[in-house]
Design an enzyme around this catalytic site. Structure first.
Site, PDB file in Angstrom:
ATOM      1  N   TRP A 182      48.820  -6.306  27.198  1.00 26.72           N
ATOM      2  CA  TRP A 182      49.383  -7.212  26.185  1.00 26.72           C
ATOM      3  C   TRP A 182      50.831  -6.842  25.966  1.00 26.72           C
ATOM      4  O   TRP A 182      51.178  -5.659  25.903  1.00 26.72           O
ATOM      5  CB  TRP A 182      48.624  -7.105  24.857  1.00 26.72           C
ATOM      6  CG  TRP A 182      49.279  -7.911  23.770  1.00 26.72           C
ATOM      7  CD1 TRP A 182      49.141  -9.242  23.541  1.00 26.72           C
ATOM      8  CD2 TRP A 182      50.199  -7.421  22.785  1.00 26.72           C
ATOM      9  NE1 TRP A 182      49.922  -9.624  22.460  1.00 26.72           N
ATOM     10  CE2 TRP A 182      50.586  -8.524  21.985  1.00 26.72           C
ATOM     11  CE3 TRP A 182      50.755  -6.176  22.493  1.00 26.72           C
ATOM     12  CZ2 TRP A 182      51.478  -8.418  20.916  1.00 26.72           C
ATOM     13  CZ3 TRP A 182      51.647  -6.056  21.439  1.00 26.72           C
ATOM     14  CH2 TRP A 182      51.992  -7.169  20.656  1.00 26.72           C
ATOM     15  N   GLU A 221      46.149 -10.387  28.199  1.00 25.54           N
ATOM     16  CA  GLU A 221      45.832 -10.862  26.851  1.00 25.54           C
ATOM     17  C   GLU A 221      46.971 -11.694  26.277  1.00 25.54           C
ATOM     18  O   GLU A 221      48.119 -11.267  26.252  1.00 25.54           O
ATOM     19  CB  GLU A 221      45.570  -9.665  25.930  1.00 25.54           C
ATOM     20  CG  GLU A 221      45.256 -10.057  24.491  1.00 25.54           C
ATOM     21  CD  GLU A 221      45.076  -8.866  23.574  1.00 25.54           C
ATOM     22  OE1 GLU A 221      44.767  -9.070  22.384  1.00 25.54           O
ATOM     23  OE2 GLU A 221      45.258  -7.719  24.046  1.00 25.54           O
ATOM     24  N   LYS A 223      48.682 -14.379  23.139  1.00 26.99           N
ATOM     25  CA  LYS A 223      48.826 -14.472  21.691  1.00 26.99           C
ATOM     26  C   LYS A 223      49.492 -15.805  21.379  1.00 26.99           C
ATOM     27  O   LYS A 223      50.292 -16.305  22.180  1.00 26.99           O
ATOM     28  CB  LYS A 223      49.660 -13.313  21.156  1.00 26.99           C
ATOM     29  CG  LYS A 223      49.477 -13.039  19.666  1.00 26.99           C
ATOM     30  CD  LYS A 223      50.041 -11.682  19.289  1.00 26.99           C
ATOM     31  CE  LYS A 223      49.726 -11.333  17.842  1.00 26.99           C
ATOM     32  NZ  LYS A 223      50.179  -9.988  17.480  1.00 26.99           N
ATOM     33  N   ASP A 254      41.326 -12.583  22.235  1.00 29.24           N
ATOM     34  CA  ASP A 254      41.318 -11.912  20.938  1.00 29.24           C
ATOM     35  C   ASP A 254      41.039 -12.949  19.868  1.00 29.24           C
ATOM     36  O   ASP A 254      41.704 -13.988  19.815  1.00 29.24           O
ATOM     37  CB  ASP A 254      42.664 -11.230  20.695  1.00 29.24           C
ATOM     38  CG  ASP A 254      42.678 -10.369  19.436  1.00 29.24           C
ATOM     39  OD1 ASP A 254      42.417 -10.916  18.347  1.00 29.24           O
ATOM     40  OD2 ASP A 254      42.977  -9.169  19.543  1.00 29.24           O
ATOM     41  N   HIS A 257      44.048 -14.373  17.968  1.00 29.22           N
ATOM     42  CA  HIS A 257      45.223 -14.803  18.712  1.00 29.22           C
ATOM     43  C   HIS A 257      45.257 -16.295  19.004  1.00 29.22           C
ATOM     44  O   HIS A 257      45.890 -16.713  19.986  1.00 29.22           O
ATOM     45  CB  HIS A 257      45.323 -14.013  20.024  1.00 29.22           C
ATOM     46  CG  HIS A 257      45.745 -12.595  19.821  1.00 29.22           C
ATOM     47  ND1 HIS A 257      46.148 -11.773  20.853  1.00 29.22           N
ATOM     48  CD2 HIS A 257      45.846 -11.829  18.698  1.00 29.22           C
ATOM     49  CE1 HIS A 257      46.463 -10.582  20.379  1.00 29.22           C
ATOM     50  NE2 HIS A 257      46.276 -10.595  19.074  1.00 29.22           N
ATOM     51  N   HIS A 281      38.388  -9.125  22.415  1.00 27.12           N
ATOM     52  CA  HIS A 281      38.888  -8.274  21.347  1.00 27.12           C
ATOM     53  C   HIS A 281      38.441  -8.925  20.047  1.00 27.12           C
ATOM     54  O   HIS A 281      39.013  -9.916  19.609  1.00 27.12           O
ATOM     55  CB  HIS A 281      40.416  -8.164  21.393  1.00 27.12           C
ATOM     56  CG  HIS A 281      40.902  -7.061  22.270  1.00 27.12           C
ATOM     57  ND1 HIS A 281      42.204  -6.629  22.289  1.00 27.12           N
ATOM     58  CD2 HIS A 281      40.237  -6.276  23.170  1.00 27.12           C
ATOM     59  CE1 HIS A 281      42.324  -5.637  23.145  1.00 27.12           C
ATOM     60  NE2 HIS A 281      41.154  -5.411  23.693  1.00 27.12           N
ATOM     61  N   ASP A 289      46.534 -13.407  12.764  1.00 28.08           N
ATOM     62  CA  ASP A 289      46.132 -12.166  13.414  1.00 28.08           C
ATOM     63  C   ASP A 289      46.305 -10.969  12.486  1.00 28.08           C
ATOM     64  O   ASP A 289      47.205 -10.160  12.665  1.00 28.08           O
ATOM     65  CB  ASP A 289      46.969 -11.990  14.685  1.00 28.08           C
ATOM     66  CG  ASP A 289      46.566 -10.770  15.485  1.00 28.08           C
ATOM     67  OD1 ASP A 289      45.387 -10.405  15.426  1.00 28.08           O
ATOM     68  OD2 ASP A 289      47.428 -10.193  16.156  1.00 28.08           O
ATOM     69  N   ASP A 291      43.755  -8.763  11.757  1.00 26.24           N
ATOM     70  CA  ASP A 291      42.922  -7.648  12.221  1.00 26.24           C
ATOM     71  C   ASP A 291      42.171  -6.934  11.100  1.00 26.24           C
ATOM     72  O   ASP A 291      42.199  -5.707  10.992  1.00 26.24           O
ATOM     73  CB  ASP A 291      43.770  -6.639  13.001  1.00 26.24           C
ATOM     74  CG  ASP A 291      44.204  -7.175  14.354  1.00 26.24           C
ATOM     75  OD1 ASP A 291      43.351  -7.725  15.057  1.00 26.24           O
ATOM     76  OD2 ASP A 291      45.388  -7.050  14.705  1.00 26.24           O
ATOM     77  N   ASP A 321      38.994  -4.793  17.978  1.00 22.83           N
ATOM     78  CA  ASP A 321      40.427  -4.579  17.754  1.00 22.83           C
ATOM     79  C   ASP A 321      40.769  -4.920  16.313  1.00 22.83           C
ATOM     80  O   ASP A 321      41.138  -6.041  15.997  1.00 22.83           O
ATOM     81  CB  ASP A 321      41.250  -5.446  18.719  1.00 22.83           C
ATOM     82  CG  ASP A 321      42.746  -5.208  18.572  1.00 22.83           C
ATOM     83  OD1 ASP A 321      43.131  -4.267  17.849  1.00 22.83           O
ATOM     84  OD2 ASP A 321      43.535  -5.956  19.172  1.00 22.83           O
TER      85      ASP A 321
END
Length: 410
Positions: A182, A221, A223, A254, A257, A281, A289, A291, A321
């Site tokens: 990434w 990956e 985004k 992800d 993302h 992820h 994002d 997390d 993640d």
């Protein structure tokens, strides 16, 4: 075997579901645990730099791991609280260099020998990630797609070194490592030329992936945007999806993302037949994002149900993640991992063949009624039995174990 589980087993048997088979399968599905929850994505480089590249943590809860030994000790505690098969995912910034400053493009397998030894002792495999953020040569906002050939060369060399490290890990542990790439590259404001950076990125990736690595699986990956790349991300979903299909790498999805109305659960079956594999992820985006710690929400359950329903456990590599520094980090880790595995269990306890038969026959009434009735089935009693057989705390018993470790160690 508890009385509650015996009742649950009978109730599931009545709808054609074997709880023993479900638990047996659940125990063998690996989940890759991210090391960076334990230290707020700081790593162990000797630079002392702040996080950059659109990555931020919030909170300053006591007990952050400060050394590799502390981080591994915390991971051992976490693994003791989560039943099932697990892996551990490392970033390149978690190298052990014996106090010396080692440039990222000069990292080697020897700098991760301690992690390999620990993984062998714990009976877990390792995954890996190049670290293309929080570095002086990423401050411009561009790494592999930089217009500066010297900056591109540094990061290409770093990624090549990371593939060699991961390949060595996989060879030593007898289980191929997934190396997830990434980058934070992008424009804060509207660019004129999006094409040139993407061609530079493609050329860089071609060079990075040129050498075969039999014990390493490459993944890219995307985004949708980041802090500092609000207007254009060079490694977008469309770019990496095209690259992965063309070059047959893995593709990382992800859950944070994508646009808020997009869901990863709807992408899995659209992509799985065109790629050698998909990497997940799993995090919890709260307004993009962010997390947050993974909770047992609808999207998590749907993602895991899609994997189970379509027998994709061999092609989808499940990883986590998230990083929350506002609460006890052991608790954050453990709650998130356990919720991911709970969602898998719920999927495994679904009478999928019956539901598929209804759907194919156009019996959408029966499908809806069955799916809603399943929500009240005693999957929690099966989960508790699964935990107890693995000698892990179940239910609210998790909290005293976390607090005891906090008092004695953190």
């Amino acid at each position: 075997m508890s009385k509650q589980y015996e009742i649950a087993k009978e109730r599931y048997a009545a709808i054609g579901v074997d709880t023993e088979a479900a638990m047996a399968q659940l125990s063998e599905i690996p989940i890759s645990v991210h090391c960076w929850q334990g230290d707020d994505v700081i790593g162990f480089e000797q630079t002392g730099g702040a996080l950059t590249g659109g990555i931020q943590t919030t909170g300053n809860y006591p007990g952050r791991a400060r050394t590799p030994q502390e981080l591994r000790q915390d991971l051992e505690q976490v693994l003791s609280l989560v039943p099932g098969k697990h892996r551990v995912s490392l970033h390149a910034s978690y190298a052990e260099t014996e106090g010396k400053q080692v440039a990222r493009n000069e990292l080697a397998p020897a700098h991760f020998a301690g992690w390999v030894q620990w993984a062998r002792q714990q009976g877990v495999a390792l995954d890996f990630n190049p670290t293309l953020f929080s570095h002086p040569l990423s401050e411009s906002g561009f790494t592999l797609s930089s217009m500066d050939a010297g900056i591109r060369r540094f990061w290409i060399e770093h990624c090549i070194a990371c593939r060699e490290i991961a390949d060595d890990m996989g060879r030593q542990l007898g289980d191929a490592a997934v190396t997830n790439l990434w980058i934070p590259d992008g424009f804060k404001d509207i660019p004129v030329d999006r094409y040139t950076p993407r061609r530079l990125l493609e050329e860089a990736l071609d060079e990075i992936f040129a050498k075969p690595t039999p014990y390493n699986l490459d993944s890219v990956e995307s985004k949708v945007f980041g802090i500092g790349s609000e207007s254009c991300v060079i490694g977008s979903h469309e770019f990496y999806m095209g690259y992965a299909v063309k070059h047959q790498t893995l593709l990382t999805l992800d859950t944070g993302h994508f646009h808020p109305t997009e869901v990863v659960s709807n992408k899995l079956t659209a992509l799985v037949d065109f790629l050698p594999g998909i990497v997940l992820h799993v995090s919890r985006p709260v307004r993009w994002d962010s997390d947050h710690v993974v909770i047992l929400d609808d999207e998590l359950q749907t993602i895991m149900a899609e994997i189970v329903r379509n027998q994709m456990t061999e092609k989808v590599h499940i990883g986590l993640d998230f990083f929350d520094a506002s609460i006890n980090r052991i608790a954050a880790w453990t709650i998130g991992i356990r919720n991911a595995r709970k969602a898998l269990l719920i999927g495994l306890l679904e009478p999928t063949a019956q539901l598929r038969e209804m759907e194919h026959a156009g019996d959408y009434t029966g499908r809806l009624a069955t799916l809603e009735a399943l929500k009240a089935m005693p999957w929690g009693d099966v989960w508790n039995e699964f935990c107890e057989r693995a000698d892990c705390p179940s239910g609210m018993a998790l909290l005293p174990a976390v607090r005891a470790y906090e008092a004695d160690v953190l």
